[in-house]
Design a protein around this motif. Sequence first.
Motif, PDB file in Angstrom:
ATOM      1  N   SER A   1       0.884  -1.146  -0.124  1.00  0.00           N
ATOM      2  CA  SER A   1       0.058  -0.089  -0.069  1.00  0.00           C
ATOM      3  C   SER A   1       0.611   1.186   0.081  1.00  0.00           C
ATOM      4  O   SER A   1       2.092   1.299   0.321  1.00  0.00           O
ATOM      5  CB  SER A   1      -0.933  -0.073   1.151  1.00  0.00           C
ATOM      6  OG  SER A   1       0.008   0.110   2.448  1.00  0.00           O
ATOM      7  N   LYS A   2       0.350   2.292  -0.609  1.00  0.00           N
ATOM      8  CA  LYS A   2       0.919   3.533  -0.509  1.00  0.00           C
ATOM      9  C   LYS A   2      -0.044   4.655  -0.507  1.00  0.00           C
ATOM     10  O   LYS A   2      -1.142   4.625  -1.129  1.00  0.00           O
ATOM     11  CB  LYS A   2       2.187   3.634  -1.639  1.00  0.00           C
ATOM     12  CG  LYS A   2       1.437   3.860  -2.943  1.00  0.00           C
ATOM     13  CD  LYS A   2       2.694   4.043  -3.994  1.00  0.00           C
ATOM     14  CE  LYS A   2       2.220   3.887  -5.499  1.00  0.00           C
ATOM     15  NZ  LYS A   2       3.323   4.012  -6.267  1.00  0.00           N
ATOM     16  N   PRO A   3       0.447   5.893   0.230  1.00  0.00           N
ATOM     17  CA  PRO A   3      -0.680   7.097  -0.056  1.00  0.00           C
ATOM     18  C   PRO A   3      -0.671   7.526  -1.465  1.00  0.00           C
ATOM     19  O   PRO A   3       0.159   7.379  -2.217  1.00  0.00           O
ATOM     20  CB  PRO A   3       0.202   7.917   0.930  1.00  0.00           C
ATOM     21  CG  PRO A   3       0.962   7.090   1.682  1.00  0.00           C
ATOM     22  CD  PRO A   3       1.583   6.223   1.014  1.00  0.00           C
ATOM     23  N   ALA A   4      -1.978   8.291  -1.684  1.00  0.00           N
ATOM     24  CA  ALA A   4      -1.889   8.785  -2.934  1.00  0.00           C
ATOM     25  C   ALA A   4      -0.956   9.850  -3.214  1.00  0.00           C
ATOM     26  O   ALA A   4      -0.398  10.602  -2.501  1.00  0.00           O
ATOM     27  CB  ALA A   4      -3.344   9.445  -3.132  1.00  0.00           C
ATOM     28  N   GLY A   5      -0.345   9.488  -4.537  1.00  0.00           N
ATOM     29  CA  GLY A   5       0.883  10.186  -4.878  1.00  0.00           C
ATOM     30  C   GLY A   5       2.139  10.106  -4.444  1.00  0.00           C
ATOM     31  O   GLY A   5       3.233  10.531  -4.760  1.00  0.00           O
ATOM     32  N   ALA A   6       2.280   8.935  -3.513  1.00  0.00           N
ATOM     33  CA  ALA A   6       3.658   8.704  -3.013  1.00  0.00           C
ATOM     34  C   ALA A   6       4.554   7.706  -4.071  1.00  0.00           C
ATOM     35  O   ALA A   6       3.648   7.062  -5.026  1.00  0.00           O
ATOM     36  CB  ALA A   6       3.384   7.893  -1.690  1.00  0.00           C
ATOM     37  N   GLY A   7       5.692   7.833  -3.934  1.00  0.00           N
ATOM     38  CA  GLY A   7       6.468   7.397  -5.067  1.00  0.00           C
ATOM     39  C   GLY A   7       6.443   5.796  -4.756  1.00  0.00           C
ATOM     40  O   GLY A   7       6.739   4.844  -5.658  1.00  0.00           O
ATOM     41  N   TRP A   8       7.028   5.478  -3.648  1.00  0.00           N
ATOM     42  CA  TRP A   8       7.110   4.147  -2.992  1.00  0.00           C
ATOM     43  C   TRP A   8       5.900   3.587  -2.259  1.00  0.00           C
ATOM     44  O   TRP A   8       5.284   4.309  -1.469  1.00  0.00           O
ATOM     45  CB  TRP A   8       8.409   3.905  -2.478  1.00  0.00           C
ATOM     46  CG  TRP A   8       9.430   4.294  -3.251  1.00  0.00           C
ATOM     47  CD1 TRP A   8       9.834   3.815  -4.365  1.00  0.00           C
ATOM     48  CD2 TRP A   8      10.840   4.628  -2.681  1.00  0.00           C
ATOM     49  NE1 TRP A   8      11.025   4.175  -4.756  1.00  0.00           N
ATOM     50  CE2 TRP A   8      11.646   4.864  -3.692  1.00  0.00           C
ATOM     51  CE3 TRP A   8      11.185   5.265  -1.327  1.00  0.00           C
ATOM     52  CZ2 TRP A   8      12.769   5.203  -3.668  1.00  0.00           C
ATOM     53  CZ3 TRP A   8      12.477   5.640  -1.520  1.00  0.00           C
ATOM     54  CH2 TRP A   8      13.396   6.013  -2.617  1.00  0.00           C
ATOM     55  N   ASN A   9       5.941   2.311  -2.201  1.00  0.00           N
ATOM     56  CA  ASN A   9       4.817   1.520  -1.191  1.00  0.00           C
ATOM     57  C   ASN A   9       5.654   1.451   0.115  1.00  0.00           C
ATOM     58  O   ASN A   9       6.771   1.529   0.027  1.00  0.00           O
ATOM     59  CB  ASN A   9       4.159   0.273  -1.947  1.00  0.00           C
ATOM     60  CG  ASN A   9       5.207  -0.636  -2.311  1.00  0.00           C
ATOM     61  OD1 ASN A   9       6.263  -1.154  -1.721  1.00  0.00           O
ATOM     62  ND2 ASN A   9       4.708  -1.435  -3.287  1.00  0.00           N
ATOM     63  N   PHE A  10       5.090   0.825   0.947  1.00  0.00           N
ATOM     64  CA  PHE A  10       5.441   0.287   2.308  1.00  0.00           C
ATOM     65  C   PHE A  10       6.852  -0.325   2.044  1.00  0.00           C
ATOM     66  O   PHE A  10       7.785   0.028   2.670  1.00  0.00           O
ATOM     67  CB  PHE A  10       4.514  -0.165   3.482  1.00  0.00           C
ATOM     68  CG  PHE A  10       4.934   0.106   4.573  1.00  0.00           C
ATOM     69  CD1 PHE A  10       5.053   1.293   5.302  1.00  0.00           C
ATOM     70  CD2 PHE A  10       5.295  -1.139   5.169  1.00  0.00           C
ATOM     71  CE1 PHE A  10       5.236   1.132   6.842  1.00  0.00           C
ATOM     72  CE2 PHE A  10       5.750  -1.176   6.682  1.00  0.00           C
ATOM     73  CZ  PHE A  10       5.727  -0.231   7.469  1.00  0.00           C
ATOM     74  N   ARG A  11       6.692  -1.487   1.423  1.00  0.00           N
ATOM     75  CA  ARG A  11       7.920  -2.334   1.274  1.00  0.00           C
ATOM     76  C   ARG A  11       8.756  -1.540   0.510  1.00  0.00           C
ATOM     77  O   ARG A  11      10.198  -1.975   0.881  1.00  0.00           O
ATOM     78  CB  ARG A  11       7.183  -3.436   0.167  1.00  0.00           C
ATOM     79  CG  ARG A  11       8.228  -4.439  -0.096  1.00  0.00           C
ATOM     80  CD  ARG A  11       7.957  -5.495  -1.191  1.00  0.00           C
ATOM     81  NE  ARG A  11       6.384  -5.835  -1.195  1.00  0.00           N
ATOM     82  CZ  ARG A  11       5.650  -6.870  -0.306  1.00  0.00           C
ATOM     83  NH1 ARG A  11       6.706  -7.487   0.640  1.00  0.00           N
ATOM     84  NH2 ARG A  11       4.391  -7.012  -0.175  1.00  0.00           N
TER      85      ARG A  11
END
Length: 135
Positions: free
Chosen positions: A30-40
Amino acid sequence: MQAPLIKTLQNSRNYTLQVAEAMPEKLYDSKPAGAGWNFREQLHHIAYGIQWWENNYMKGNKTDWQPPATKKNKKEIMAYLNEAYDGLQQTLEQGKLSADAVQGFHATIDHITHHRGQAVLHLHVQEIEPPEYTY
């Protein structure tokens, strides 16, 4: 001089691993909208960065920045973080550190803190209470 640096490193490790543990594995992509990277990817970047900063700025081994893509699961990410922190601690424990090595250590910690803050944001977006920071 090493004891305070090791204490700082242990605090960083403990909190980073608590943040990594707080996110359920099913949300590691998962990642916030507009974020470049997901949590992993964020956590993988932290581990890769620890090793890269250590090699380049503490050991003086110039290497290119070439982080690989990751498909590691939560357990593997946690192991990678531990491996990176273990290596950095061994470097700290090996003896007298040059001024450049100490500066490299602080740059490494700063880099970890920056990206761990982004990982905490990932937790907030998923309505997961982040672990309390302890010093």
